[in-house]
Scaffold this motif. Structure first.
Motif, PDB file in Angstrom:
ATOM      1  N   ALA A 111      37.939  22.354  12.973  1.00 21.09           N
ATOM      2  CA  ALA A 111      38.234  23.610  12.284  1.00 21.09           C
ATOM      3  C   ALA A 111      39.520  24.248  12.800  1.00 21.09           C
ATOM      4  O   ALA A 111      39.659  24.516  13.991  1.00 21.09           O
ATOM      5  N   MET A 112      40.461  24.457  11.929  1.00 20.35           N
ATOM      6  CA  MET A 112      41.762  25.054  12.230  1.00 20.35           C
ATOM      7  C   MET A 112      42.456  24.364  13.404  1.00 20.35           C
ATOM      8  O   MET A 112      43.153  25.008  14.195  1.00 20.35           O
ATOM      9  N   THR A 164      41.284  23.244  16.127  1.00 17.33           N
ATOM     10  CA  THR A 164      40.831  23.640  17.458  1.00 17.33           C
ATOM     11  C   THR A 164      39.922  22.602  18.105  1.00 17.33           C
ATOM     12  O   THR A 164      39.469  22.780  19.237  1.00 17.33           O
ATOM     13  N   GLY A 165      39.598  21.549  17.335  1.00 16.83           N
ATOM     14  CA  GLY A 165      38.675  20.552  17.872  1.00 16.83           C
ATOM     15  C   GLY A 165      37.221  20.972  17.747  1.00 16.83           C
ATOM     16  O   GLY A 165      36.316  20.244  18.143  1.00 16.83           O
ATOM     17  N   LYS A 166      36.989  22.164  17.213  1.00 14.28           N
ATOM     18  CA  LYS A 166      35.610  22.632  17.048  1.00 14.28           C
ATOM     19  C   LYS A 166      35.085  22.245  15.677  1.00 14.28           C
ATOM     20  O   LYS A 166      35.807  22.339  14.689  1.00 14.28           O
ATOM     21  N   ARG A 167      33.819  21.800  15.647  1.00 14.07           N
ATOM     22  CA  ARG A 167      33.230  21.380  14.376  1.00 14.07           C
ATOM     23  C   ARG A 167      32.458  22.545  13.751  1.00 14.07           C
ATOM     24  O   ARG A 167      31.568  23.120  14.382  1.00 14.07           O
ATOM     25  N   ILE A 168      32.830  22.888  12.518  1.00 13.95           N
ATOM     26  CA  ILE A 168      32.071  23.895  11.775  1.00 13.95           C
ATOM     27  C   ILE A 168      31.931  23.405  10.339  1.00 13.95           C
ATOM     28  O   ILE A 168      32.879  23.474   9.556  1.00 13.95           O
ATOM     29  N   ASP A 169      30.781  22.829  10.024  1.00 16.04           N
ATOM     30  CA  ASP A 169      30.536  22.403   8.653  1.00 16.04           C
ATOM     31  C   ASP A 169      29.911  23.546   7.873  1.00 16.04           C
ATOM     32  O   ASP A 169      29.083  24.293   8.416  1.00 16.04           O
ATOM     33  N   VAL A 170      30.317  23.661   6.613  1.00 17.23           N
ATOM     34  CA  VAL A 170      29.753  24.698   5.739  1.00 17.23           C
ATOM     35  C   VAL A 170      29.282  24.012   4.457  1.00 17.23           C
ATOM     36  O   VAL A 170      30.077  23.336   3.791  1.00 17.23           O
ATOM     37  N   HIS A 171      28.000  24.129   4.159  1.00 14.43           N
ATOM     38  CA  HIS A 171      27.472  23.507   2.939  1.00 14.43           C
ATOM     39  C   HIS A 171      26.796  24.536   2.050  1.00 14.43           C
ATOM     40  O   HIS A 171      26.089  25.419   2.547  1.00 14.43           O
ATOM     41  N   VAL A 172      27.012  24.383   0.747  1.00 13.07           N
ATOM     42  CA  VAL A 172      26.316  25.240  -0.220  1.00 13.07           C
ATOM     43  C   VAL A 172      25.031  24.526  -0.620  1.00 13.07           C
ATOM     44  O   VAL A 172      25.036  23.328  -0.911  1.00 13.07           O
ATOM     45  N   HIS A 173      23.919  25.246  -0.592  1.00 15.54           N
ATOM     46  CA  HIS A 173      22.622  24.670  -0.974  1.00 15.54           C
ATOM     47  C   HIS A 173      22.054  25.502  -2.105  1.00 15.54           C
ATOM     48  O   HIS A 173      21.945  26.721  -1.992  1.00 15.54           O
ATOM     49  N   LYS A 174      21.696  24.826  -3.200  1.00 16.73           N
ATOM     50  CA  LYS A 174      21.240  25.538  -4.398  1.00 16.73           C
ATOM     51  C   LYS A 174      19.720  25.668  -4.429  1.00 16.73           C
ATOM     52  O   LYS A 174      19.007  24.664  -4.354  1.00 16.73           O
ATOM     53  N   GLY A 175      19.228  26.889  -4.539  1.00 12.51           N
ATOM     54  CA  GLY A 175      17.792  27.125  -4.673  1.00 12.51           C
ATOM     55  C   GLY A 175      17.315  26.729  -6.062  1.00 12.51           C
ATOM     56  O   GLY A 175      18.090  26.208  -6.880  1.00 12.51           O
ATOM     57  N   ALA A 176      16.039  26.991  -6.334  1.00  8.07           N
ATOM     58  CA  ALA A 176      15.498  26.514  -7.609  1.00  8.07           C
ATOM     59  C   ALA A 176      14.544  27.513  -8.244  1.00  8.07           C
ATOM     60  O   ALA A 176      13.673  27.133  -9.022  1.00  8.07           O
ATOM     61  N   GLY A 177      14.711  28.798  -7.911  1.00  5.78           N
ATOM     62  CA  GLY A 177      13.901  29.804  -8.581  1.00  5.78           C
ATOM     63  C   GLY A 177      12.652  30.145  -7.793  1.00  5.78           C
ATOM     64  O   GLY A 177      11.653  29.457  -7.915  1.00  5.78           O
ATOM     65  N   ALA A 178      12.704  31.180  -6.988  1.00  5.34           N
ATOM     66  CA  ALA A 178      11.558  31.671  -6.221  1.00  5.34           C
ATOM     67  C   ALA A 178      12.065  32.815  -5.344  1.00  5.34           C
ATOM     68  O   ALA A 178      12.826  32.586  -4.407  1.00  5.34           O
TER      69      ALA A 178
END
Ligand SMILES: Cc1cc2nc3c(=O)[nH]c(=O)nc-3n(C[C@H](O)[C@H](O)[C@H](O)COP(=O)(O)O)c2cc1C
Ligand code: SF4
Ligand code: FES
Lengths: 160, 437
Positions: free
Chosen positions: B159-160, B162-176
């Motif tokens: 990330a940027m 800096t050697g640091k790992r930062i994963d960002v994932h979008v997760h889709k819900g399904a109604g609830a």
């Protein structure tokens, strides 16, 4: 009837990529079911079995998850699946009239029914998270704000 | 700003400054507006330093409970050898609330930046943004922004730079709706039914995938970059009533009001001015009757209470309610409170995950009684039954959905009892409304 698997080609690659996002295979279940529904319009028992095999789960487990969520269709629905918010904030802004107009003009007649021409299914939804834009509706994946009894005709006529 | 309205000079535009500005959605546009400077700064600090800045700012959770964010982050034990996770709660399904939707639609990079800073601060290499399935546009916009952020190397395995790992994932819900409850969200993320978990263990000990996890609301995280760039003192100064409530807050406004939309004000803003000046008062020819100020799960306020409120965590409590999620639902004098309360109970009955008897039975039973009263077929004993059922539904279940169903019922009967009695004595709805929608 012969079942055509969903996870071939592009869909298979999409699933593999998804699996890299999570520490467990099971976590890819909701996304995998979305891939199925996008491809087929609904999630059949055969598709649940296919997903189960892909993610090393049992079909019964997958079905248990599918039935928990309101957005996965377990039966084929009209070409246009319309959800209308009727929760209180929209209710006080005329959601009931919007529902009535949609039922009349699609020919569905009642909630949950599919119109005789097979084009429409209209269902009630709970808060869609757009309460300031009453009444929001969803037509398949398309979100439409500020629907009322007067602009329903116009919105429906724009659908191919 | 009162999007989609013109900003009012009495608003404080921090989170909402770029609502409606399509260019701000792109990485290039966002960087031009100062984006990702906070993340750059954060990656040069230690996690502890970030946690201290956030603690010092007084920032509290914007998802409903108002828990101090810095303190929540400090519960995460660094160096325990386990993977940590950040869950971003973008399930926004509480009736009356639609602020996170606007943050994601217009300023997706603000959320990515806040989430990346949060992840680093709690020692997590992965952040999951759990977005409700119905939010198709926010899902598209967030998905595109995450791709851009990866392509530019702002997040990912380095990330940027800096050697640091930062994963960002979008997760889709399904109604609830229930998946907005923190442990239900974690179950749902794991590919399970969205049932809330019994606590303890708390998420900081065993959360997503059984690992230490922090969960934060979208608006909470979107505020963090501003705190880092402008400093905790600046943030803390936005506090005009209770010193325990600081910063700016987005309020979503809906129902019977002239100008529905999102408004951003500093903590301690007078609610009366908010309703009449910013939001334009009631619709023409109408009067306000009642307000639910913090999403459907908080007590209903009479107008006397609402007009005496200073808008912050303590201010709403002092006037018989709670700030909650900041979803302001307004009812005018043409509305039947019994009908509205019955509809809210039906919402909770529909959304109960059915694990706990008091909730499963209580939400369904209270709905039936309320709909009966509304239809003119209720008795005075029904009111006592509703109050005693509500009591049994409060503080007795795995999560507070059950309590949330009881809240409008109890406050409704206590504050609008005459409307309930008029239905029972007159054997019909005095306003001519019917419960079954
Ligand atoms: C039934 C229920 C639904 C909830 N829904 C949401 C939601 O949609 N979004 C949200 O941020 N918090 C929601 N919450 C609150 C979360 O459990 C949690 O407190 C919050 O995400 C913590 O973030 P914060 O500290 O930044 O506020 C809900 C809680 C309950 C009990
Ligand atoms: S209180 Fe209701 S929603 Fe919460 S866990 Fe129990 S049954 Fe489920
Ligand atoms: S109540 Fe209709 S969108 Fe929220």
């Amino acid at each position: 009837e012969h079942y055509e698997p969903v996870f071939v080609g592009e869909a298979e690659r999409e699933l593999e990529e998804l699996l890299t996002h999570y520490p467990t295979k099971m976590a890819a279940l909701l996304p995998a079911l979305w891939i199925v529904q996008n491809a087929r319009g609904w999630v059949s028992e055969e598709a649940m079995t296919e997903v189960a095999e892909r993610l090393s789960l049992t079909p019964a487990y997958v079905k248990g998850v599918v039935t928990f969520y309101t957005m996965y269709h377990q039966h084929p629905v009209g070409k246009y699946f319309i959800q209308v918010c009727t929760t209180s904030p929209c209710g006080v802004c005329g959601a009931e009239d919007t529902v009535r107009a949609l039922l009349d003009q699609t020919g569905c007649g009642e909630l949950g029914a599919t119109s005789p021409d097979g084009r429409f299914t209209v269902v009630e939804a709970e808060c869609l998270g757009a309460c300031g834009f009453a009444t929001p509706i969803m037509i398949n994946e398309e979100f439409v704000e500020s629907v009322n009894k007067d602009n329903v005709t116009d919105i429906l006529s724009r659908l191919p | 700003m009162g999007f989609p309205h013109k900003p009012n000079p009495r608003e404080t535009q921090i989170l909402s400054r770029y609502f409606g500005d399509a260019e701000a959605r792109t990485l290039e546009g966002w960087k031009k507006r100062g984006g990702y400077r906070a993340l750059e700064k954060a990656l040069g600090l230690t996690p502890e330093e970030i946690v201290n800045e956030v603690k010092e700012s007084g920032l509290r959770g914007r998802g409903g409970a108002g828990f101090p964010t810095g303190m929540k982050w400090s519960f995460m034990k660094h160096g325990d050898g386990k993977p940590h996770y950040l869950c971003v709660n973008a399930d926004e399904s509480e009736p009356g609330t639609f602020k996170d939707r606007e943050i994601m639609r217009w300023t997706p990079h603000a959320l990515i930046e806040g989430a990346a800073i949060g992840a680093y601060a709690i020692g997590a290499e992965t952040a999951y943004i759990y977005i409700r399935g119905e939010f198709t546009e926010p899902l598209r916009v967030m998905g595109a922004a995450v791709k851009e952020a990866y392509a530019a190397g702002l997040v990912g395995k380095n990330a940027m730079g800096t050697g640091k790992r930062i994963d960002v994932h979008v997760h889709k819900g399904a109604g609830a709706y229930i998946c907005g409850e923190e442990t239900a969200l974690m179950n749902s993320l794991e590919g399970k039914r969205g049932n809330p978990r019994i606590k303890p263990p708390f998420p900081a000990v065993a959360g997503a995938f059984g690992m230490p996890t922090t969960i934060n609301n979208v608006e909470t995280l979107a505020a963090v970059p501003h705190i880092l760039t402008q400093g905790p003192a600046w943030y803390k100064a936005m506090s005009h009533s209770s010193p325990k409530s600081t910063g700016s807050k987005l309020f979503s406004v809906c129902g019977n009001i002239a100008k529905p939309g999102n408004y951003e004000v500093e903590m301690g803003f007078p609610f009366k001015d908010f309703l009449y000046d910013l939001c334009g008062g009631p619709p023409p020819g109408r009067k306000f009757k009642a307000v639910i100020p913090g999403g459907s799960s908080v007590p209903i306020q009479t107008m006397e209470e609402a007009e005496a409120t200073m808008m912050d965590y303590e201010g709403f409590i002092a006037q018989g309610s709670m700030l909650g999620s900041g979803g302001v639902i307004v009812f005018d004098d043409s509305q039947c409170m019994v009908k509205q309360i019955a509809r809210l109970a039906r919402f909770y009955a529909h959304e109960s995950c059915a694990q706990c008897t008091q909730c499963r039975e209580g939400t369904a039973w209270t709905t039936r009684i309320l709909e009966r009263i509304e239809a003119g077929k209720g008795t005075m004993e029904d009111l006592d039954t509703l109050l005693s059922l509500s009591k049994n539904m409060t503080g007795t279940t795995i999560c507070v959905l059950s309590d949330s169903c009881a809240t409008p019922i109890v406050s409704g009967i206590n504050k609008f009892r005459d409307e309930f009695e008029a239905h029972i004595k007159g054997k019909r709805c005095p306003m001519g409304a019917t419960a079954a929608a």
